[in-house]
Scaffold this motif. Structure first.
Motif, short mmCIF file in Angstrom:
data_model
loop_
_atom_site.label_atom_id
_atom_site.label_comp_id
_atom_site.label_asym_id
_atom_site.label_seq_id
_atom_site.Cartn_x
_atom_site.Cartn_y
_atom_site.Cartn_z
N ALA A 99 0.84 -1.20 0.00
CA ALA A 99 0.00 0.00 0.00
C ALA A 99 0.86 1.24 0.00
CB ALA A 99 -0.91 0.00 1.22
N SER A 100 0.43 2.28 -0.74
CA SER A 100 1.16 3.54 -0.78
C SER A 100 0.37 4.66 -0.15
CB SER A 100 1.48 3.91 -2.24
OG SER A 100 0.27 4.04 -2.98
N PHE A 101 -0.90 4.42 0.15
CA PHE A 101 -1.74 5.43 0.80
C PHE A 101 -2.48 4.76 1.95
CE2 PHE A 101 -5.72 7.63 1.50
CZ PHE A 101 -5.31 8.94 1.60
N VAL A 102 -2.29 5.30 3.15
CA VAL A 102 -2.96 4.80 4.35
C VAL A 102 -3.56 5.99 5.07
CG1 VAL A 102 -2.68 3.65 6.57
CG2 VAL A 102 -1.42 2.82 4.58
N ASP A 103 -4.86 5.94 5.37
CA ASP A 103 -5.51 7.09 6.01
C ASP A 103 -6.07 6.76 7.38
OD1 ASP A 103 -7.56 5.49 5.23
OD2 ASP A 103 -8.70 7.03 4.19
N VAL A 116 -4.73 4.45 11.01
CA VAL A 116 -3.79 3.52 11.65
C VAL A 116 -4.04 3.53 13.15
CG1 VAL A 116 -1.96 3.81 9.92
CG2 VAL A 116 -1.99 5.28 11.94
N THR A 142 0.40 10.99 3.94
CA THR A 142 -0.20 9.71 4.27
C THR A 142 0.31 9.24 5.62
OG1 THR A 142 -0.40 7.38 3.56
CG2 THR A 142 1.62 8.54 3.00
N LEU A 162 1.29 6.19 6.14
CA LEU A 162 1.90 4.91 5.80
C LEU A 162 3.03 4.53 6.75
CD1 LEU A 162 2.10 2.53 3.84
CD2 LEU A 162 3.63 3.92 2.42
N ASP A 163 3.84 5.50 7.18
CA ASP A 163 4.97 5.19 8.07
C ASP A 163 4.50 4.55 9.36
OD1 ASP A 163 6.74 6.11 6.24
OD2 ASP A 163 7.05 8.07 7.18
N HIS A 178 1.70 2.88 9.73
CA HIS A 178 1.13 1.57 9.41
C HIS A 178 2.22 0.51 9.46
CE1 HIS A 178 -1.21 -1.52 7.38
NE2 HIS A 178 -0.24 -1.64 6.48
N ARG A 179 3.42 0.88 9.02
CA ARG A 179 4.54 -0.08 9.01
C ARG A 179 5.21 -0.17 10.37
NH1 ARG A 179 7.06 2.47 3.46
NH2 ARG A 179 5.74 1.36 1.96
#
Length: 506
Positions: A2-6, A8, A56, A58-59, A61-62
């Motif tokens: 995924a490159s977009f996470v909104d 978490v 995003t 994303l950071d 999320h990981r």
């Protein structure tokens, strides 16, 4: 990947405070140099900060676990410990912070900061604890643990204009034609899987426009992409209905599409309703855009439906995202609508750092005394920010430190409150949560005062009061029960062996 996470879930913890130092100055010809233990350093904070460089989540999320640095312990010679470094977490503008489903922070302004988890305060060294009566304390306070929280971050796009409509209505084509945004465009539904943002310049007025993934009936209840992206239109100033004038589905037309989307917007319940200045979606200005008039059937459909669409009371524009027909007029109309909305807003101000109020940083000794159940036994529970902090900073391996805690609780009025609550000598008392708090047997007859202290690290009051402790009482109870069980077993054995046989029955 995924490159977009909104959205978490984030686990944050402030740094622990460093322990204070218990030290006595030792110098030639000065055998009584006095206490010189330094204070421990404060733990670092975890801070959320709005950054223009982040779009995003994303950071996180990981890597969802983030912790600040601990403070270092104090040292002798009055050397204080080093404070822990703060951890600053950049988040996109428009991030909402939730805890247990409740909004606790709305990061909608540029450079806004929010302290999500504070570090613990460092413990005092014995030099800071010295007084006229306690001139050479043989103990120091422990560092306070940092605050731990589990929160949810949700990104709600900050855009002036939101494009909404059915899948394949041409929203991505429209934002691509009006701005430099280059979203994925294809002739199948749900091509757009993430919101796209573009910047439009209409005669010097710049505004942002968001392309929200297509909505379908039931979106407000989570059908399709539904709730996943409806949150991204909550901050927009103007809602633009993009209607497909050339749909291949016979049961659809611009008017019916508009009614369906309006119904979904009315059904959606925002969690920003309690935020100051929030305007419900139903009260936002609307503009209707009939797209795909470059197709002959599309132009005819637009002309047929225009009168019925104008009956809604909103401006109607006929455009073609492919040939750019009507885009200039639409761009200026959107600019005027955005300018009107901006004029109604107060002057933007960069808010100050918003700090949470964790248990360890509150002042005062307010507390409550209630009854609870601890290990099946009725106990009195003391809850309060001050008293719980004192307990967490006490070294229970040092009798003098425990005596100092007893003095503080006495001065705060805990003993008087227990008497008023009906506590009797020997009753169990728990300070803090019932599951993890400190449990002890209350002994109200203990005298307090630094003049009763013995050598450093000792306290005569802790040597014993002559009253059995709760542990000793439990041991005696179990011993008594075991004795009764053994007696019953012996009597039963005698009966089985005929010792108790009645002679007359023979």
């Amino acid at each position: 990947m995924a490159s977009f996470v909104d959205t978490v879930k984030l686990f944050v913890s402030g740094g622990d405070g460093g322990n204070g130092c218990a030290s006595v100055r030792r110098e030639k010809y000065k055998p009584l140099g006095g206490p010189d233990g330094g204070n421990g350093g404060n733990g670092g904070d975890v801070i959320l900060e709005v950054s223009e460089q982040v779009t995003t989540l994303l950071d996180y999320h990981r890597s969802p676990h983030r912790s600040a640095e601990n403070g270092t312990p104090g040292q002798g010679d009055n050397q204080e410990g080093k404070n822990g470094e703060h951890v600053v977490l950049p988040v996109p503008q428009g991030t909402v912070v939730k805890e247990n489903g409740e909004v606790i922070a709305d990061l909608a302004a540029p450079q806004q900061r929010y302290v999500i988890a504070q570090g613990g305060r460092g413990g005092l060294g014995n030099a800071a604890l010295a007084s006229r009566k306690r001139k050479a304390p043989g103990f120091a306070l422990l560092g306070e643990p940092g605050q731990e929280r589990t929160v949810t971050l949700e990104l709600k796009s900050v855009a002036d204009v939101a494009l909404v409509g059915f899948p394949s209505a041409g929203k991505s084509s429209l934002i691509s034609a009006m701005s430099s945004a280059r979203p994925k465009i294809a002739d199948y539904p749900f091509t757009t899987l993430v919101p796209n943002l573009g910047v439009v310049d209409a005669d010097g007025l710049r505004y942002t426009i968001a392309d929200v993934p297509g909505l379908i009936p039931g979106a407000a209840q989570g059908r399709g992409l539904g709730l996943e992206f409806l949150r991204h239109i909550e901050r927009c100033a103007v809602i633009v209905h993009v209607l497909d004038a050339a749909t291949f589905e016979t049961e659809r037309d611009p008017v019916s599409d508009l009614k369906v989307i309006e119904h979904e917007l009315a059904q959606y319940r925002s969690d920003l309703g309690d935020v100051e200045g929030y305007v419900p979606l139903g009260q936002r200005p609307r503009i209707i855009v009939i797209n795909k008039i470059d197709i002959p059937d599309g132009r005819e459909m637009a002309q047929m439906q225009r009168a019925e669409l104008e009956a809604f009371g909103w401006p109607v524009f006929e455009i073609s995202a492919v040939t750019h027909e009507g885009l200039r007029e639409l761009g200026f109309a959107l600019a005027n609508a955005v300018a009107e909305q901006r004029a109604q807003l107060p002057e933007p101000q960069v808010p100050e750092v918003v700090e949470v109020e964790p248990v360890g940083r509150r002042r005062g000794s307010d507390f409550t005394v209630t009854t609870t159940d601890v290990e099946g036994e009725r106990a009195y529970q003391v809850r309060g920010t001050g008293v719980e902090r004192w307990v967490s900073q006490t070294d229970f391996g040092n009798d003098e430190a425990v005596g100092f805690l007893a003095d503080r609780l006495k001065q705060a009025g805990v003993e008087d409150a227990l008497v008023e609550a009906g506590a009797l000598p020997g009753d169990p008392v728990v300070i803090g949560p019932a599951e993890s708090g400190v449990v002890f047997d209350w002994e109200p007859t203990l005298q307090t005062g630094a003049e009763l202290l013995g050598p450093r690290g000792s306290d005569a009051r802790m040597e014993g009061s002559g009253r059995a402790t709760r542990k000793e009482r439990k041991a005696r109870y179990h011993e008594k029960m075991d004795a009764k069980a053994a007696a019953r077993e012996e009597l039963w054995t005698e009966r089985e062996s005929g010792v108790w046989t009645d002679p007359s029955s023979r």
